[in-house]
Design a protein around this motif. Structure first.
Motif: not given
Ligand SMILES: Cc1ncc(C[n+]2csc(CCOP(=O)(O)OP(=O)(O)O)c2C)c(N)n1
Ligand code: SF4
Length: 291
Positions: A61-64, A78-80, A104-107, A131-138
Motif C-alpha cells: 500500500g502507499c503507507w506500506g 505481502t498485503h495484509g 487500514d486496508g492492510d491492517c 487510516n486514510n479511510l480508503n485503499y490509496g494505492m489501488t
C-alpha cells in the motif's frame, strides 16, 4: 541498513533513521504519510534507540512503502500479512523494537484476522496504522474503515457498510496499549508512538490521515489543506466524547489514549510455560515440537 554516527544536536538525531538517499518520497503532495514517518523517526531518536535495534515490517500500500525511507532493518511482506511476519521476528528476537506499518486496508480489511489475534496474543509488536479511510494505492476503493456516508471510487453514492473502529477492536481484543490521533496532531502522534514502543505487549497507534488524491477529492475537499482542516475539526478528545450523543459523534473522530495496561506479553508468558515444563523434567524442545 547503514549505521551512521549520531549527528550533533538532539533535534537532528532523527536523521539517523531516515534513508535520505531514497528521498524524495513517492507520496502525493499533501498525503499524510510523511507526517507519520516524521513522528516515527523523531520517536525512535528521542527514545535513544539505534537503527540496528529496530525492525520495520510492512505489507502493501502507499503507507506500506514507508520502509523505503527508513534506515533500519526492514521486511516488506505481502498485503495484509505484516503482523504475522512481525510476530515471527518478535518471538525470535524479543530484544528488538518491531514496528508493523500498515494502512487500514492492510491492517483491518484484508489483514483483520491477524489484527485480532496479535492483540489477543499481546505480542510485543507495535502497529502504526495510517487510516486514510480508503485503499490509496489501488485507486481509492472503500475499505473496512470507510464511514458509510463517504464517497469512494467503488461507492460513488455511499458505502452501505459501517466503518470499523480499529483502535476499539484492538483494545477489546487484548492489546496492552491503544491510542488514536490524526496527522493534524503530529506532536500527539509522536508521543503515542513513544508510549506504544515503551509499553510491554501489543501496542497500536491509529493515525487518521489525509489522502487528498482520492478520499479528499471525492468528498468535497478540493485541496490537501481542506483535508487537513477536516481532520482538525472532526477530532474530539475521548474525554469530550464521553458527554456527546451517538448522533453528535457520527461525524467525529475520537482521539486519545484508550488503554495502557501492563499485562504480561506473549514472550513472557511463553517463557513461563517453558519453565513450567522444565520444572517437570521435560526438555523444552520436546514440549514445543510435540516429540
Ligand atoms: C492479496 C492482495 N490483494 C489485493 C492487493 C492489491 N492491493 C495492493 S495495495 C491495496 C490497498 C492498500 O490500501 P491500504 O492498506 O489502506 O493502504 P494505502 O495504500 O491506503 O496506504 C490493494 C487492495 C494485493 N496487493 N494483494
Ligand atoms: S494515493 Fe492517497 S494515500 Fe496514496 S500517496 Fe497519494 S495521497 Fe497518499
Amino acid at each position: 541498513m547503514t549505521e551512521s554516527k549520531a549527528p550533533r544536536g538532539a533535534n537532528r538525531a532523527y536523521k539517523r533513521f531516515l534513508l535520505q538517499r531514497a528521498l524524495p518520497h513517492f507520496w502525493c503532495p499533501g498525503c499524510g504519510n510523511g507526517v507519520v514517518l516524521g513522528a516515527i523517526v523523531r520517536a525512535l531518536a528521542s527514545l535513544g534507540l539505534s537503527p540496528s535495534q529496530v525492525v520495520v515490517v510492512t505489507g502493501i500500500g502507499c503507507w506500506g512503502k514507508a520502509d523505503d525511507y527508513l534506515n533500519v532493518n526492514a521486511l516488506h511482506g505481502t498485503h495484509g500479512r505484516a503482523l504475522p511476519l512481525a510476530t515471527g521476528v518478535k518471538v525470535n528476537r524479543p530484544d528488538l523494537t518491531v514496528l508493523a506499518l500498515m494502512g487500514d486496508g492492510d491492517c483491518a480489511t484484508i489483514g483483520g484476522n491477524h489484527l485480532l489475534h496479535s492483540a489477543r496474543r499481546n505480542i510485543g509488536v507495535k502497529a502504526i496504522v495510517v487510516n486514510n479511510l480508503n485503499y490509496g494505492m489501488t485507486g481509492g476503493q472503500y475499505s473496512s474503515t470507510t464511514p458509510g456516508d463517504k464517497i469512494t471510487s467503488t461507492s460513488p453514492f455511499g458505502d452501505p457498510e459501517r466503518g470499523l473502529d480499529i483502535a476499539g477492536v484492538a483494545a477489546v481484543a487484548g492489546a496492552n496499549y491503544v491510542a488514536r490521533s490524526t496527522v493534524y496532531h503530529a506532536a500527539q502522534t509522536e508521543t503515542y508512538i513513544k508510549e506504544a514502543i515503551t509499553a510491554p505487549g501489543f501496542g497500536l497507534v491509529e493515525v487518521l490521515s489525509t489522502c487528498p488524491t482520492y478520499f479528499g477529492r471525492l468528498n468535497s475537499m478540493r485541496t490537501a489543506v481542506e483535508s487537513m482542516n477536516w481532520l482538525k475539526s472532526a477530532a474530539v478528545t475521548a474525554k469530550a466524547a464521553g458527554g456527546m450523543s451517538p448522533d453528535d459523534l457520527r461525524e467525529r473522530i475520537v482521539i486519545g489514549r484508550f488503554c495502557s495496561r501492563t499485562d504480561p506479553d506473549f514472550n513472557q508468558r511463553y517463557e513461563e510455560i517453558r519453565q513450567r515444563a522444565r520444572d517437570r523434567g521435560f526438555r523444552t524442545r520436546e514440549v514445543v515440537s510435540g516429540r
